[in-house]
Scaffold this motif. Structure first.
Motif, PDB file in Angstrom:
ATOM      1  N   ALA A  16       2.821 -13.950  10.068  1.00  0.00           N
ATOM      2  CA  ALA A  16       1.935 -13.926  11.055  1.00  0.00           C
ATOM      3  C   ALA A  16       1.852 -12.289  10.953  1.00  0.00           C
ATOM      4  CB  ALA A  16       3.643 -13.003  12.290  1.00  0.00           C
ATOM      5  N   ALA A  17       2.346 -10.959  10.185  1.00  0.00           N
ATOM      6  CA  ALA A  17       1.820  -9.681  10.061  1.00  0.00           C
ATOM      7  C   ALA A  17      -0.015 -10.255   9.331  1.00  0.00           C
ATOM      8  CB  ALA A  17       2.964  -9.135   8.885  1.00  0.00           C
ATOM      9  N   THR A  18       0.311 -10.970   8.417  1.00  0.00           N
ATOM     10  CA  THR A  18      -1.082 -11.279   7.724  1.00  0.00           C
ATOM     11  C   THR A  18      -2.106 -11.244   8.861  1.00  0.00           C
ATOM     12  OG1 THR A  18       0.297 -12.172   5.936  1.00  0.00           O
ATOM     13  CG2 THR A  18      -1.737 -12.749   6.169  1.00  0.00           C
ATOM     14  N   VAL A  19      -1.510 -12.264   9.650  1.00  0.00           N
ATOM     15  CA  VAL A  19      -2.714 -13.351  11.133  1.00  0.00           C
ATOM     16  C   VAL A  19      -3.184 -11.392  11.543  1.00  0.00           C
ATOM     17  CG1 VAL A  19      -3.206 -14.252  13.190  1.00  0.00           C
ATOM     18  CG2 VAL A  19      -1.736 -15.758  10.269  1.00  0.00           C
ATOM     19  N   ALA A  20      -1.623 -10.393  12.001  1.00  0.00           N
ATOM     20  CA  ALA A  20      -1.731  -9.846  12.837  1.00  0.00           C
ATOM     21  C   ALA A  20      -2.550  -8.595  11.941  1.00  0.00           C
ATOM     22  CB  ALA A  20      -0.923  -8.898  12.881  1.00  0.00           C
ATOM     23  N   VAL A  21      -2.765  -8.228  10.605  1.00  0.00           N
ATOM     24  CA  VAL A  21      -3.331  -7.451  10.561  1.00  0.00           C
ATOM     25  C   VAL A  21      -5.180  -7.975  10.385  1.00  0.00           C
ATOM     26  CG1 VAL A  21      -4.276  -6.776   7.981  1.00  0.00           C
ATOM     27  CG2 VAL A  21      -2.638  -6.440   8.674  1.00  0.00           C
ATOM     28  N   THR A  22      -4.673  -9.461   9.819  1.00  0.00           N
ATOM     29  CA  THR A  22      -6.385  -9.829  10.258  1.00  0.00           C
ATOM     30  C   THR A  22      -7.195  -9.706  10.825  1.00  0.00           C
ATOM     31  OG1 THR A  22      -6.150 -11.940   8.071  1.00  0.00           O
ATOM     32  CG2 THR A  22      -7.731 -12.682   9.426  1.00  0.00           C
ATOM     33  N   ALA A  23      -6.583 -10.046  12.202  1.00  0.00           N
ATOM     34  CA  ALA A  23      -6.862 -10.320  13.693  1.00  0.00           C
ATOM     35  C   ALA A  23      -7.666  -8.514  14.061  1.00  0.00           C
ATOM     36  CB  ALA A  23      -5.923 -10.556  14.634  1.00  0.00           C
ATOM     37  N   LEU A  24      -6.805  -7.707  13.177  1.00  0.00           N
ATOM     38  CA  LEU A  24      -7.315  -5.894  13.323  1.00  0.00           C
ATOM     39  C   LEU A  24      -8.367  -5.558  12.907  1.00  0.00           C
ATOM     40  CD1 LEU A  24      -3.593  -4.604  13.529  1.00  0.00           C
ATOM     41  CD2 LEU A  24      -5.649  -5.232  15.670  1.00  0.00           C
ATOM     42  N   ALA A  25      -8.730  -6.517  11.759  1.00  0.00           N
ATOM     43  CA  ALA A  25      -9.564  -6.149  10.431  1.00  0.00           C
ATOM     44  C   ALA A  25     -11.030  -6.665  10.772  1.00  0.00           C
ATOM     45  CB  ALA A  25      -9.485  -5.934   9.405  1.00  0.00           C
ATOM     46  N   ALA A  26     -10.477  -8.143  12.032  1.00  0.00           N
ATOM     47  CA  ALA A  26     -12.066  -8.737  11.350  1.00  0.00           C
ATOM     48  C   ALA A  26     -12.986  -8.573  12.486  1.00  0.00           C
ATOM     49  CB  ALA A  26     -11.660 -10.633  11.691  1.00  0.00           C
ATOM     50  N   PRO A  27     -12.715  -7.741  13.947  1.00  0.00           N
ATOM     51  CA  PRO A  27     -14.214  -7.294  14.408  1.00  0.00           C
ATOM     52  C   PRO A  27     -14.968  -6.224  13.969  1.00  0.00           C
ATOM     53  CG  PRO A  27     -11.723  -7.878  15.402  1.00  0.00           C
ATOM     54  CD  PRO A  27     -11.572  -8.050  13.945  1.00  0.00           C
ATOM     55  N   ALA A  38     -11.956   1.209   2.808  1.00  0.00           N
ATOM     56  CA  ALA A  38     -10.773   1.858   2.542  1.00  0.00           C
ATOM     57  C   ALA A  38      -9.744   1.499   2.783  1.00  0.00           C
ATOM     58  CB  ALA A  38     -11.122   2.772   2.080  1.00  0.00           C
ATOM     59  N   ALA A  39      -9.597   1.098   4.289  1.00  0.00           N
ATOM     60  CA  ALA A  39      -8.139   1.386   4.844  1.00  0.00           C
ATOM     61  C   ALA A  39      -8.132  -0.518   5.057  1.00  0.00           C
ATOM     62  CB  ALA A  39      -8.092   1.720   6.617  1.00  0.00           C
ATOM     63  N   GLY A  40      -8.998  -1.032   5.551  1.00  0.00           N
ATOM     64  CA  GLY A  40      -8.985  -2.146   5.622  1.00  0.00           C
ATOM     65  C   GLY A  40      -8.371  -2.553   3.993  1.00  0.00           C
ATOM     66  N   VAL A  41      -8.950  -2.212   2.728  1.00  0.00           N
ATOM     67  CA  VAL A  41      -8.529  -2.985   1.579  1.00  0.00           C
ATOM     68  C   VAL A  41      -7.166  -2.682   0.967  1.00  0.00           C
ATOM     69  CG1 VAL A  41      -8.634  -2.272  -0.957  1.00  0.00           C
ATOM     70  CG2 VAL A  41     -10.726  -2.560   0.742  1.00  0.00           C
ATOM     71  N   ILE A  45      -4.025  -4.876   0.686  1.00  0.00           N
ATOM     72  CA  ILE A  45      -3.222  -5.213  -0.200  1.00  0.00           C
ATOM     73  C   ILE A  45      -1.396  -4.944   0.086  1.00  0.00           C
ATOM     74  CG2 ILE A  45      -2.443  -3.731  -2.647  1.00  0.00           C
ATOM     75  CD1 ILE A  45      -5.422  -3.020  -2.568  1.00  0.00           C
ATOM     76  N   LEU A  46      -1.298  -4.090   1.135  1.00  0.00           N
ATOM     77  CA  LEU A  46       0.140  -3.401   2.104  1.00  0.00           C
ATOM     78  C   LEU A  46       0.499  -5.503   1.871  1.00  0.00           C
ATOM     79  CD1 LEU A  46       2.177  -1.998   2.383  1.00  0.00           C
ATOM     80  CD2 LEU A  46       1.405  -1.681   4.610  1.00  0.00           C
ATOM     81  N   GLY A  47      -0.722  -5.800   3.282  1.00  0.00           N
ATOM     82  CA  GLY A  47      -0.352  -6.769   3.516  1.00  0.00           C
ATOM     83  C   GLY A  47       0.168  -8.556   2.291  1.00  0.00           C
ATOM     84  N   GLY A  48      -0.554  -8.190   1.178  1.00  0.00           N
ATOM     85  CA  GLY A  48      -0.550  -9.443   0.376  1.00  0.00           C
ATOM     86  C   GLY A  48       0.823  -8.633  -0.369  1.00  0.00           C
ATOM     87  N   ALA A  49       1.316  -7.009  -0.300  1.00  0.00           N
ATOM     88  CA  ALA A  49       2.586  -6.977  -1.696  1.00  0.00           C
ATOM     89  C   ALA A  49       3.196  -7.317  -0.601  1.00  0.00           C
ATOM     90  CB  ALA A  49       3.167  -5.489  -1.232  1.00  0.00           C
ATOM     91  N   ILE A  50       3.145  -7.361   0.668  1.00  0.00           N
ATOM     92  CA  ILE A  50       5.084  -8.169   1.472  1.00  0.00           C
ATOM     93  C   ILE A  50       5.037  -9.165   1.609  1.00  0.00           C
ATOM     94  CG2 ILE A  50       5.318  -8.111   4.071  1.00  0.00           C
ATOM     95  CD1 ILE A  50       4.104  -5.579   4.533  1.00  0.00           C
ATOM     96  N   ALA A  51       4.090 -10.132   1.967  1.00  0.00           N
ATOM     97  CA  ALA A  51       3.803 -11.642   1.411  1.00  0.00           C
ATOM     98  C   ALA A  51       4.791 -11.725  -0.102  1.00  0.00           C
ATOM     99  CB  ALA A  51       2.587 -11.937   2.032  1.00  0.00           C
TER     100      ALA A  51
END
Length: 103
Positions: A16-27, A38-41, A45-51
């Protein structure tokens, strides 16, 4: 059975966190102003670390709590053995290996 349920919950939260970050960054279109890339990258990285941490913590199950595991039966017989370094030719050059010598 409780451990399996916790693993599913952790993986669901990570997904869910990965989908949320993707939805916020994609549009948003990619722009180099204001550090948005830089914030998107960084968020990626943070989402990948959490997962990754969630998957690593949901590893194998080793039984209930801590316990004392004493030494098993010991056989005291025969001659004492020791380790010794031995040179040998392996077809390409001289090498050294450790061998057990029992006398």
């Amino acid at each position: 059975m409780q451990k399996i349920g916790a693993r599913k919950i952790v993986l669901a939260v990570a997904a869910a966190a990965t989908v949320a970050v993707t939805a916020l960054a994609a549009p948003a279109p990619a722009e180099a102003r204001g550090g948005r890339i830089a914030a998107g990258v960084g968020l990626g990285i943070l989402g990948g670390a959490i997962a990754g941490a969630a998957i690593a913590n949901s590893g194998g199950y080793y039984g209930p709590g801590y316990g004392y595991y004493g030494a098993g039966p010991v056989y005291y017989g025969g001659a004492p053995c020791y380790w010794q370094r031995e040179r040998f030719w392996d077809g390409y050059g001289w090498r050294v290996r450790r061998v057990q010598v029992c006398s």
